[in-house]
Design an enzyme around this catalytic site. Structure first.
Site, PDB file in Angstrom:
ATOM      1  CD  GLN A  38      31.099  -7.306  15.648  1.00 22.62           C
ATOM      2  OE1 GLN A  38      30.070  -6.613  16.326  1.00 22.62           O
ATOM      3  NE2 GLN A  38      32.095  -7.039  15.758  1.00 22.62           N
ATOM      4  NE  ARG A  85      24.893  -2.301  23.459  1.00 25.07           N
ATOM      5  CZ  ARG A  85      25.621  -1.783  22.387  1.00 25.07           C
ATOM      6  NH1 ARG A  85      27.116  -2.168  22.551  1.00 25.07           N
ATOM      7  NH2 ARG A  85      25.469  -1.186  21.199  1.00 25.07           N
ATOM      8  CG  HIS A 131      25.420  -4.433  16.736  1.00 25.08           C
ATOM      9  ND1 HIS A 131      25.967  -4.163  18.079  1.00 25.08           N
ATOM     10  CD2 HIS A 131      26.642  -4.276  16.037  1.00 25.08           C
ATOM     11  CE1 HIS A 131      27.198  -3.900  18.094  1.00 25.08           C
ATOM     12  NE2 HIS A 131      27.678  -3.890  16.656  1.00 25.08           N
ATOM     13  CG  ASN A 176      26.272  -0.836  18.103  1.00 25.74           C
ATOM     14  OD1 ASN A 176      26.590  -0.371  19.131  1.00 25.74           O
ATOM     15  ND2 ASN A 176      27.030  -0.890  17.307  1.00 25.74           N
ATOM     16  CD  GLU A 177      30.055   1.753  17.193  1.00 23.46           C
ATOM     17  OE1 GLU A 177      30.449   1.781  15.983  1.00 23.46           O
ATOM     18  OE2 GLU A 177      30.682   1.521  18.065  1.00 23.46           O
ATOM     19  CG  ASN A 397      29.261   2.325  21.545  1.00 25.97           C
ATOM     20  OD1 ASN A 397      28.820   2.015  22.625  1.00 25.97           O
ATOM     21  ND2 ASN A 397      29.073   1.429  20.570  1.00 25.97           N
ATOM     22  CE1 TYR A 399      36.179  -0.494  21.198  1.00 22.98           C
ATOM     23  CE2 TYR A 399      34.547   1.241  20.354  1.00 22.98           C
ATOM     24  CZ  TYR A 399      34.748  -0.131  20.670  1.00 22.98           C
ATOM     25  OH  TYR A 399      33.993  -1.172  20.759  1.00 22.98           O
ATOM     26  CD  GLU A 474      30.302  -1.581  20.870  1.00 23.95           C
ATOM     27  OE1 GLU A 474      31.523  -1.109  20.428  1.00 23.95           O
ATOM     28  OE2 GLU A 474      29.435  -1.846  20.129  1.00 23.95           O
ATOM     29  CD1 TRP A 523      34.225  -4.321  21.077  1.00 23.56           C
ATOM     30  CD2 TRP A 523      32.199  -4.811  21.715  1.00 23.56           C
ATOM     31  NE1 TRP A 523      33.964  -5.230  20.278  1.00 23.56           N
ATOM     32  CE2 TRP A 523      32.570  -5.325  20.525  1.00 23.56           C
ATOM     33  CE3 TRP A 523      30.779  -4.893  22.033  1.00 23.56           C
ATOM     34  CZ2 TRP A 523      31.586  -6.060  19.564  1.00 23.56           C
ATOM     35  CZ3 TRP A 523      30.013  -5.563  20.981  1.00 23.56           C
ATOM     36  CH2 TRP A 523      30.471  -6.069  20.044  1.00 23.56           C
ATOM     37  CD  GLU A 530      35.792  -6.262  15.840  1.00 23.77           C
ATOM     38  OE1 GLU A 530      35.856  -5.106  15.196  1.00 23.77           O
ATOM     39  OE2 GLU A 530      35.208  -6.235  17.041  1.00 23.77           O
ATOM     40  CD1 TRP A 531      32.081  -5.265  12.589  1.00 23.96           C
ATOM     41  CD2 TRP A 531      30.772  -6.483  11.289  1.00 23.96           C
ATOM     42  NE1 TRP A 531      30.836  -5.345  13.275  1.00 23.96           N
ATOM     43  CE2 TRP A 531      29.975  -6.032  12.497  1.00 23.96           C
ATOM     44  CE3 TRP A 531      29.786  -7.017  10.174  1.00 23.96           C
ATOM     45  CZ2 TRP A 531      28.880  -6.388  12.683  1.00 23.96           C
ATOM     46  CZ3 TRP A 531      28.571  -7.304  10.559  1.00 23.96           C
ATOM     47  CH2 TRP A 531      27.861  -7.133  11.793  1.00 23.96           C
ATOM     48  CG  PHE A 539      38.143  -5.661  20.242  1.00 19.17           C
ATOM     49  CD1 PHE A 539      38.116  -4.336  20.789  1.00 19.17           C
ATOM     50  CD2 PHE A 539      38.439  -5.505  18.998  1.00 19.17           C
ATOM     51  CE1 PHE A 539      38.550  -3.082  19.960  1.00 19.17           C
ATOM     52  CE2 PHE A 539      38.427  -4.639  17.902  1.00 19.17           C
ATOM     53  CZ  PHE A 539      38.559  -3.226  18.623  1.00 19.17           C
TER      54      PHE A 539
END
Length: 678
Positions: A38, A85, A131, A176-177, A397, A399, A474, A523, A530-531, A539
């Protein structure tokens, strides 16, 4: 109330308006984060291998941290962050995916230089191994994480990283996630690898969906709110145009609606046989199982890497290793036992799916009960032992939050969301107020719900007695208003309030519930790719000017963190394009030479030795005049530099009284104007 582009910022919790670093336990880590794909860019540089996203969007350039990382790290230091990170790109280290196919020394050198630069600036590296940046060759070879071979290949990649970087890196994160990688990659198919052959759900036929939409608009939700009763969890990669109204039978029953029988008939229609639309055709059982297979292999790859680190490296390198998981907070839609159970089930299907195995070696009972046995393959005794306790810390993480309700008849006819039988929404039926706060120009899935992080931390402590220390790895919010100028976008008061309030609730969990939280990473460090949403959502704490050579500008949130961390900042307030153009080239060159000379003379200069007047220039509009006169600015900088050398230990309390008084009055005024958010 602060405004940007004519729109008010979100409210701030009054009780946290004075929060600062000193309120947190000694040793608490404050940092920020990025990921390789990213942010790095440099996709074709330094011998990097290929990775692929099926929809054609890419991070080949991203924000070019591949060449700008020293500039970024210098800014991190000036703000006062303790840690950074970042992730290591598997294709950059092993272009062929496997160690036996060769190691890319240029990739090793690149990450060595990042790590060394961080340490030289007093910043601790926290390194994520995966990630979602998988070498494409492994995807083509055996299906990536669909193949059991991935466990061995990931362990070898991890061991190479431990060997090359572990003498300096003391904090490792394996994955990650994994939830996001599984769901958005193999259910929603919008994130890497985006394999549409693995889609585990079939969409309802268009005619039925249209009828549902019409009936919902007329009888359930007159305003046409599309966020009521969605069966899938909204997060990164979620699409607003996806079918959202999936629980009419449940809602109608709760409202004693006379259309119950008709709606139930719609939910159980069999029109798919006569519909020729490919989206409505049945999905093979093997594809339905894929998401659970990928999750299983991710967990085993994590466990193998942890075992290798503990057996071969930890004793000498003295580091720790953990995993980063993501979760919303889920609140029962209604005060009923079935909805409370649904909220617990939702948490198990998102967080417990991965947390419980690494703590106990087993899946959550809710998943064992709800997922068909042929899809959720249980761990062997050996695998269970390998998984049990395979983390020294938990990265979390967070949000946002959602309402959750029981849904015995979801529109998804098979697969992950059918198995969970939960309906998600941001509003209660018949109510205008959503859960939390909807930020102006934000992303549709990210309502601001600061108290959700407190509830989530409390639930983790109560549910998992053996959970180790937690790091919030995050937490952040995005804007999507592309009409703002760079100068306007840097006035991100919504982000300032978001971080302030979430930090307040983290502190509340530490103090009131004794949750062992050790750190907080915002984050993201800067705006990024962003994908599936590309470069739209922002962000970052740092603004990236995509139209001007990816130039960096600190947003107000970055400056707020500098104040919060009780260190002065050398960064000037962001300037408008007109102000930038008025600046003479000679002045800029002189400043760069001056900065270079300072860095040579004082490479280890502490934050307290930096220009104390910089912050005043951010707070006072008059400071712009001095920026427009290069000769005057240069004279002031010399004078300031001399002062900072004479007073190296100047503290925050030595700021001008009138500036501090002004700040306190402004905060007091804000607290009067904005009642405490519930």
């Amino acid at each position: 109330m602060s405004q940007c582009n004519g729109k008010p910022a979100t409210e701030v919790e009054n009780e946290f308006s004075k929060i600062s670093r000193k309120d947190f336990p000694e040793g608490f880590v404050f940092g920020t984060g990025t990921s390789a794909y990213q942010h790095e860019g440099g996709a074709m540089k330094g011998g990097r291998g290929i990775r692929k996203i099926s929809d054609g969007s890419n991070g080949n350039t991203a924000v070019d941290m591949y060449t700008k990382y020293k500039e970024d790290i210098k800014m991190m230091k000036s703000i006062g962050f303790d840690a950074y990170r970042f992730s290591i790109s598997w294709p950059r280290i092993l272009p062929g995916g496997k160690r036996c196919l060769g190691v890319n020394q240029e990739g090793i050198d690149f990450y060595n230089d990042i790590i060394n630069t961080l340490l030289a600036n007093g910043i601790e590296p926290y390194v994520t191994l995966f990630h979602w940046d998988l070498p494409y060759v492994l995807e083509k070879d055996y299906g990536g994480f669909l193949g059991e071979e991935i466990v061995k290949d990931f362990r070898e990649f991890a061991e190479l990283c431990f060997w090359e970087f572990g003498d300096r890196v003391k904090n490792w994160i394996t994955l990650n996630e994994p939830w996001t990688y599984c769901i958005q990659g193999y259910v929603q198919c919008v994130f890497p690898p985006g394999n549409k052959d693995s889609a585990s759900t079939a969409s309802p036929s268009p005619s039925v969906e249209a009828l549902k939409s019409t009936m919902t608009s007329l009888f359930i939700n007159p305003d046409g709110d599309k966020n009521i009763g969605k069966n899938s969890i909204t997060y990164r990669g979620s699409k607003m145009e996806n079918p959202l109204v999936d629980t009419l039978s449940l809602i109608a029953a709760n409202m004693k609606n006379p259309l119950v029988s008709l709606i139930a008939a719609i939910n159980t229609d069999d029109t798919t046989e006569s519909n020729n639309n490919d989206e409505s055709k049945p999905v093979p059982e093997s594809a339905v199982k894929d998401v659970y297979t990928v999750a299983r292999n991710l967990l085993l790859a994590h466990a193998e890497a942890v075992q290798s680190y503990r057996n071969k490296f930890k004793e000498h390198q003295k580091g720790q290793i953990g995993i980063t998981l993501v979760s919303h907070w889920f609140k029962a839609l209604n005060d009923t036992e079935v909805d409370k159970a649904a909220a617990k089930r939702a948490l198990d299907f998102m967080l417990g799916w991965f947390l419980e195995p690494v703590l106990t070696g087993q899946y959550p009972q809710n998943m064992i009960k709800c997922v068909p046995k042929e899809n959720l393959e249980q761990f062997t005794e050996k695998e269970s032992e390998l998984l049990k306790g395979s983390l020294d810390f938990l990265g979390l993480n967070y949000y946002t939050a959602r309402y959750a309700a029981n849904d015995p008849n979801p529109s998804y006819k098979k697969g992950y969301y059918f198995d969970g039988k939960v309906a998600f929404s941001e509003k209660k039926v018949g109510e205008e107020k959503p859960i939390g706060i909807v930020p102006p120009d934000g992303i549709f899935w990210l309502n601001i719900v600061p108290w959700g992080i407190y509830k989530l931390l409390k639930r983790i402590k109560e549910t998992y007695k053996n959970v180790p220390a937690i790091y919030i790895t995050e937490n952040g919010v995005a804007e999507t208003d592309h009409k703002r100028t760079a100068y306007e976008a840097c006035a991100d008061e919504t982000r300032v309030n978001y971080h302030r309030d979430h930090l307040g609730y983290v502190l509340k969990a530490i103090n009131e519930k004794k949750v062992d939280v050790k750190g907080y990473f915002a984050w993201s460090w800067c705006d990024n790719f962003e994908w599936d949403q590309g470069y739209g959502p922002r962000f970052g704490l740092i603004y990236i000017d995509y139209m001007n050579n990816l130039k960096r500008y600190p947003k107000h949130s970055a400056m707020w963190f500098a104040e919060f961390l009780a260190r002065k900042t050398i960064m000037p307030a962001a300037k408008s394009p007109d102000e930038k153009n008025e600046k003479k080239p000679e002045a800029k060159e002189s400043e760069e030479k001056h900065e270079a000379k300072e860095s040579e003379e004082k490479p280890e200069a502490k934050e307290s030795e930096k220009k104390p007047e910089a912050k005043e220039s951010e707070e006072k509009p008059e400071a712009k005049e001095s920026e427009e006169k290069p000769e005057a600015k240069e004279s002031e900088e010399k004078h300031e530099a001399k002062e900072s050398e004479e007073k190296p230990e100047a503290k925050e309390s030595e700021k001008k009284p009138e500036a501090k008084e002004s700040e306190e009055k402004h905060e007091a005024k804000e607290s009067e104007e904005k009642p405490e958010a519930k």
